[in-house]
Design a protein around this motif. Structure first.
Motif, short mmCIF file in Angstrom:
data_model
loop_
_atom_site.label_atom_id
_atom_site.label_comp_id
_atom_site.label_asym_id
_atom_site.label_seq_id
_atom_site.Cartn_x
_atom_site.Cartn_y
_atom_site.Cartn_z
N GLY A 137 0.80 -1.21 0.00
CA GLY A 137 0.00 0.00 0.00
C GLY A 137 0.83 1.26 0.00
O GLY A 137 0.30 2.36 -0.14
N GLY A 138 2.16 1.12 0.15
CA GLY A 138 3.05 2.26 0.19
C GLY A 138 3.29 2.86 -1.19
O GLY A 138 3.00 2.25 -2.22
N VAL A 139 3.84 4.07 -1.20
CA VAL A 139 4.01 4.85 -2.42
C VAL A 139 5.49 5.01 -2.76
O VAL A 139 6.30 5.35 -1.88
N LEU A 140 5.83 4.76 -4.01
CA LEU A 140 7.18 4.99 -4.52
C LEU A 140 7.14 6.19 -5.46
O LEU A 140 6.28 6.28 -6.34
N SER A 141 8.08 7.12 -5.28
CA SER A 141 8.23 8.26 -6.17
C SER A 141 9.64 8.23 -6.77
O SER A 141 10.63 8.26 -6.04
N VAL A 142 9.69 8.16 -8.09
CA VAL A 142 10.95 8.14 -8.83
C VAL A 142 11.01 9.40 -9.67
O VAL A 142 10.02 9.77 -10.32
N GLN A 143 12.16 10.05 -9.67
CA GLN A 143 12.32 11.25 -10.50
C GLN A 143 13.59 11.13 -11.33
O GLN A 143 14.66 10.82 -10.79
N VAL A 144 13.47 11.37 -12.63
CA VAL A 144 14.58 11.20 -13.57
C VAL A 144 14.58 12.35 -14.57
O VAL A 144 13.57 13.02 -14.77
N PRO A 145 15.72 12.58 -15.25
CA PRO A 145 15.76 13.62 -16.28
C PRO A 145 14.98 13.21 -17.52
O PRO A 145 14.85 12.02 -17.83
N SER A 146 14.50 14.20 -18.24
CA SER A 146 13.66 13.98 -19.43
C SER A 146 14.50 13.93 -20.70
O SER A 146 15.34 14.80 -20.95
N LEU A 147 14.24 12.92 -21.51
CA LEU A 147 14.90 12.80 -22.81
C LEU A 147 14.50 13.95 -23.72
O LEU A 147 15.33 14.54 -24.42
#
Length: 255
Positions: A137-147
């Motif tokens: 039920g937990g939340v993962l947030s991933v942030q990466v640079p945009s192509l």
């Protein structure tokens, strides 16, 4: 307040970039608190959280925060920032791939992995490691640079051939030495979450307009600053606007 989240003011929180970054973190926290949770603080793991700009702000919201980072200098800066803010943040010096559930007494409600995967030797292994510390039920947030943004940048510099090579590069076999940090498309950002076994909540743009804002837009100019933040929050969920953002955030839930 701008459409549902707090605008912070203060010496270490005044830049447009940090405020826009906070929108992404705030949504992850809001998604976790939307689950049956009572009034208890969230347990938040920030992998690669470095000097703790986001982690300290999360702690000031009343949540329990743990930062894992391999840099001792960054963790020292984190501890100084936490001390000055009068909050407690647990700091662990380790590589993200070393994370597992046995490192912690309880699983986490939220795991943040922002600005890490693009330079990781093995992004898949890193994601598998950190998801093991996430509760159901937990939340993962991933942030990466945009192509998209990277290609536009190279074209603006007259480097069309570099933009084409980035476009043709396969994300699964990306050569860090040749191309630098990985750059992700909108769909590839979402696949990071689903390939780790989570349900995709959605992909968001990060810095839809923030990278184009004039440098004189600061939190001292409440009207312009607030309007820019409102634009960011409202348009970050719209691919027709957000597809060219400087960064991409993918949110997922562990079912």
């Amino acid at each position: 307040t701008v459409t549902g989240f707090r605008v912070w003011h203060g010496e270490d929180m005044a830049s447009v970039r940090s405020q826009i970054s906070w929108i992404a973190v705030a949504e992850a926290l809001a998604l976790a608190t939307s689950e049956p949770h009572g009034d208890a603080p969230l347990r938040v793991l920030d992998v690669g959280g470095g000097a703790g700009v986001d982690a300290v702000r999360v702690a000031r919201e009343g949540h329990q925060v743990t930062v894992v980072d391999q840099s001792s200098d960054a963790l020292a800066a984190l501890q100084r920032r936490a001390f000055e803010a009068n909050v407690d943040v647990v700091a662990i010096q380790a590589d993200g791939e070393a994370v597992d559930s046995e490192m912690f007494t309880e699983p986490f409600d939220v795991v943040l992995c922002h600005g890490v995967l693009e330079s990781a030797p093995n992004p898949t292994a890193l994601l598998q490691a950190i998801v093991s510390a996430l509760k159901h039920g937990g939340v993962l947030s991933v942030q990466v640079p945009s192509l998209n943004a990277a290609m536009k940048h190279h074209v603006s510099l007259g480097e069309e051939s570099t933009a084409l090579r980035l476009f043709n590069a396969e994300i699964g076999s990306w050569n860090l030495d040749e191309f630098g940090p990985r750059r992700y498309s909108w769909d590839e950002a979402g696949q990071l979450v689903t390939s780790a076994g989570l349900s995709l909540i959605g992909v968001r743009g990060v810095r839809v307009f923030g990278d184009s804002a004039q440098p004189d837009v600061t939190d001292g100019d409440n009207e312009r600053f607030g309007t820019l933040l409102e634009l960011e929050q409202r348009l970050r969920v719209r691919p027709e606007f957000a597809g060219g953002s400087g960064g991409l955030q993918a949110l997922g839930r562990l079912d």
